[in-house]
Design an enzyme around this catalytic site. Structure first.
Site, PDB file in Angstrom:
ATOM      1  N   GLU A   1      47.420  34.737  42.917  1.00  0.00           N
ATOM      2  CA  GLU A   1      46.679  33.918  41.958  1.00  0.00           C
ATOM      3  C   GLU A   1      47.620  32.976  41.210  1.00  0.00           C
ATOM      4  O   GLU A   1      47.700  32.956  39.984  1.00  0.00           O
ATOM      5  CB  GLU A   1      45.873  34.793  40.995  1.00  0.00           C
ATOM      6  CG  GLU A   1      44.777  35.565  41.716  1.00  0.00           C
ATOM      7  CD  GLU A   1      43.790  36.294  40.808  1.00  0.00           C
ATOM      8  OE1 GLU A   1      44.009  36.305  39.567  1.00  0.00           O
ATOM      9  OE2 GLU A   1      42.813  36.837  41.322  1.00  0.00           O
TER      10      GLU A   1
ATOM     11  N   TYR B   1      34.885  37.454  42.994  1.00  0.00           N
ATOM     12  CA  TYR B   1      34.229  38.651  42.479  1.00  0.00           C
ATOM     13  C   TYR B   1      32.769  38.347  42.165  1.00  0.00           C
ATOM     14  O   TYR B   1      32.427  37.249  41.720  1.00  0.00           O
ATOM     15  CB  TYR B   1      34.930  39.145  41.209  1.00  0.00           C
ATOM     16  CG  TYR B   1      36.277  39.767  41.473  1.00  0.00           C
ATOM     17  CD1 TYR B   1      36.396  41.092  41.851  1.00  0.00           C
ATOM     18  CD2 TYR B   1      37.440  39.011  41.357  1.00  0.00           C
ATOM     19  CE1 TYR B   1      37.638  41.666  42.099  1.00  0.00           C
ATOM     20  CE2 TYR B   1      38.689  39.574  41.611  1.00  0.00           C
ATOM     21  CZ  TYR B   1      38.775  40.894  41.984  1.00  0.00           C
ATOM     22  OH  TYR B   1      39.997  41.461  42.243  1.00  0.00           O
TER      23      TYR B   1
ATOM     24  N   GLU C   1      40.880  39.702  47.656  1.00  0.00           N
ATOM     25  CA  GLU C   1      40.267  40.374  46.506  1.00  0.00           C
ATOM     26  C   GLU C   1      38.783  40.044  46.497  1.00  0.00           C
ATOM     27  O   GLU C   1      38.416  38.869  46.457  1.00  0.00           O
ATOM     28  CB  GLU C   1      40.911  39.953  45.178  1.00  0.00           C
ATOM     29  CG  GLU C   1      42.328  40.473  44.977  1.00  0.00           C
ATOM     30  CD  GLU C   1      42.883  40.193  43.592  1.00  0.00           C
ATOM     31  OE1 GLU C   1      42.088  40.100  42.629  1.00  0.00           O
ATOM     32  OE2 GLU C   1      44.127  40.073  43.471  1.00  0.00           O
TER      33      GLU C   1
ATOM     34  N   GLN D   1      38.906  47.801  43.774  1.00  0.00           N
ATOM     35  CA  GLN D   1      40.149  48.327  44.313  1.00  0.00           C
ATOM     36  C   GLN D   1      39.896  49.713  44.872  1.00  0.00           C
ATOM     37  O   GLN D   1      38.801  50.231  44.751  1.00  0.00           O
ATOM     38  CB  GLN D   1      41.225  48.365  43.241  1.00  0.00           C
ATOM     39  CG  GLN D   1      41.690  46.972  42.817  1.00  0.00           C
ATOM     40  CD  GLN D   1      42.863  47.025  41.839  1.00  0.00           C
ATOM     41  OE1 GLN D   1      43.532  48.029  41.645  1.00  0.00           O
ATOM     42  NE2 GLN D   1      43.093  45.902  41.190  1.00  0.00           N
TER      43      GLN D   1
END
Length: 515
Positions: free
Chosen positions: A196, A264, A319, A368
């Site tokens: 990131e 996300y 992610e 995670q």
């Protein structure tokens, strides 16, 4: 492409009532010799030094009464081996760009401590380091994916880490590895160059990071091991398509093994909602965010195609997952949340997207693995449970390294407060033994859906089914009821002369196997 989608959207919207109640969704499967293989690494995981993911999750120390192997919990090892996890990303996340790997090697009592500035301000004692992680990956039979420090680290530091883990000859770093008890190198293939970089990894511009990437990548070499290493660039924040454009334009393809994407499923970053106590409207908003993955993968892929038409550079969604408010009474910096049927639907739908884009998506990492965000495992001291997401990934494991069977269909719509989403999600594959697997998700929280699939030309006759569902969307596995949501036999289908007729219940995930 966009115009076609809008026409389809309007057509389906106009027919949503009859679709939901009377119509059948016709799913077509293609047995295409040119279809890609679904890379097993799409089913990867992520372990960051965050909350109780490492400490109190994976790692309890070798003096713990909890059964362990060199400090790593045996029950977690067994559960993840059963899940067939293909790769595991570590040590972050944001933590990666404050992590200096030499702090985590050598005698534990001599390792320095740092403050984990990103996640809770807790003291990190570095008792879990490179040897612990890579040896754990060997126990798991999984590929390690190391995320290197670009934000606060140096080129030399990352180059040394590659030499420490991968070089078998005589060198300063291989000698240091041997001194610390490991003779043979681990031969780590996957290397992230920063994390990131647009945010916690340095707040860089795309142009600046492209230059930094080129510099770091130049000095990360591994000529000894077959295939060398795969160098992975820190990708975009969601729909920042300019980031992808700049990196693909400015980094030579021979230096770029993969490009990340992070996304996300979040209702609202300022008010994310509870992980268990949520309304149907909040569920809808979560799925609306989750299903945006289709758009992200498609549009980032189109930019990559412009510079890499042969698709040599992998897209890595390293992610992804649902993000809610932390469980009441827990540390807000530890990101501990429960895992309900909402998460099962989210996982199944997202994995279907990755499967269907297997020509470009070659790896993904659920965020995670243990005790953080959309975890597949939760622990409470000696207790351990697996979540609905774990069970989805387990029944979907049949797609790993199987040949994609492209699907096409017009989905009925799921409508809440005048907004709509596709109600049905699907992907399919054919494994090396000729077995067919079809994954179906019904996103609709209220209505069952009828699906028909013509399987006459697929060379299989006998089908069995597995389903993950429950009485309520908000149901979850707790430490008191650890098996409330588990895979069960699915019988809601018939094979009528080569046509599967399926009734899939609301908010459920189904995998059909044909042999």
């Amino acid at each position: 492409m966009k115009k076609t989608f809008l026409i389809l959207f309007v057509f389906t919207f106009c027919n949503q009532i009859t679709f939901a109640q009377k119509e059948t969704t016709i799913v077509t499967l293609k047995n295409d010799d040119k279809a890609p293989t679904i890379n097993k690494n799409i089913y990867g995981h992520f372990a960051e030094h965050l909350g109780r993911c490492i400490y109190g999750g994976f790692f309890v120390g070798d003096t713990s009464k909890i059964p362990n192997t060199k400090g790593v919990r045996n029950d977690i090892i067994a559960a993840l081996k059963d899940l067939k996890i293909p790769n595991l990303r570590w040590p972050g996340g944001c933590f990666a760009d404050t992590y200096h790997w030499k702090d985590g090697i050598g005698p534990q009592e001599q390792r320095p401590t740092i403050v984990n500035k990103w996640w809770g301000g807790v003291t990190e004692d570095n008792s879990f380091g490179t040897h612990d992680f890579l040896n754990m990956c060997e126990l798991l039979g999984t590929e390690p994916y190391l995320s290197g420090n670009v934000g606060s680290g140096t080129v030399q530091e990352l180059a040394d880490w590659v030499q420490y883990t991968n070089f078998s000859g005589k060198s300063p770093m291989s000698d240091l590895r041997k001194k610390n008890g490991r003779i043979e190198p681990w031969k780590v293939k996957f290397w992230g160059i920063g994390n990131e970089a647009w945010g916690c990894g340095g707040n860089m511009t795309a142009e600046y990071y492209a230059g930094e990437y080129r510099k770091f990548a130049t000095f990360m070499s591994d000529w000894e091991n077959t295939g060398g290493i795969t160098r992975i660039a820190s990708g975009s924040n969601g729909d920042d398509y300019n980031w992808t454009e700049v990196l693909m334009k400015n980094i030579p393809l021979n230096m770029l093994g993969g490009l990340g994407v992070h996304h996300y499923a979040v209702i609202n970053w300022n008010k994310k909602g509870d992980g268990v106590d949520f309304t149907e409207e909040q569920y809808f908003k979560t799925m609306q965010s989750a299903l945006k993955m289709e758009e992200l993968v498609t549009k980032h892929g189109a930019i990559m195609d412009k510079y890499d038409p042969e698709k040599k550079v992998a897209m890595l969604v390293d992610e992804w997952g649902g993000w809610y408010e932390v469980e009441k009474g827990t540390n807000p910096g530890f990101l501990y949340q429960q895992n309900t049927m909402r998460d099962a639907v989210l996982a199944g739908s997202t994995l279907n997207i990755f499967n269907n884009h297997a020509d470009r998506v070659k790896m993904a990492n659920l965020a995670q693995c243990v005790n953080v965000l959309q975890a597949v495992i939760l622990t409470d001291k000696a207790k351990m449970i697996t979540t609905p997401t774990y069970h989805v990934m387990k029944i979907y494991a049949v797609h790993q390294d199987a040949k994609l069977l492209p699907v096409s269909f017009q989905s009925p719509l799921y409508t809440v407060n005048g907004e709509t989403l596709p109600a049905v999600s699907a992907s399919a594959s054919k494994d090396k033994n000729g077995a067919i697997h079809i994954s179906l998700v019904n996103v609709d929280a209220k209505n069952k859906n009828k699906i028909e699939i013509d399987v006459k030309d697929l060379g299989v006759k006998n089908f069995t089914g597995t389903i993950i569902t429950s009485a309520k969307l908000q149901d979850y596995n707790s430490f008191d009821t650890p098996n409330k949501i588990v895979p069960t036999v699915f019988k809601g289908f018939e094979n009528k002369k080569g046509k599967l007729e399926i009734i899939i219940p609301p908010f459920s995930v189904v995998v059909l196997e044909g042999k």
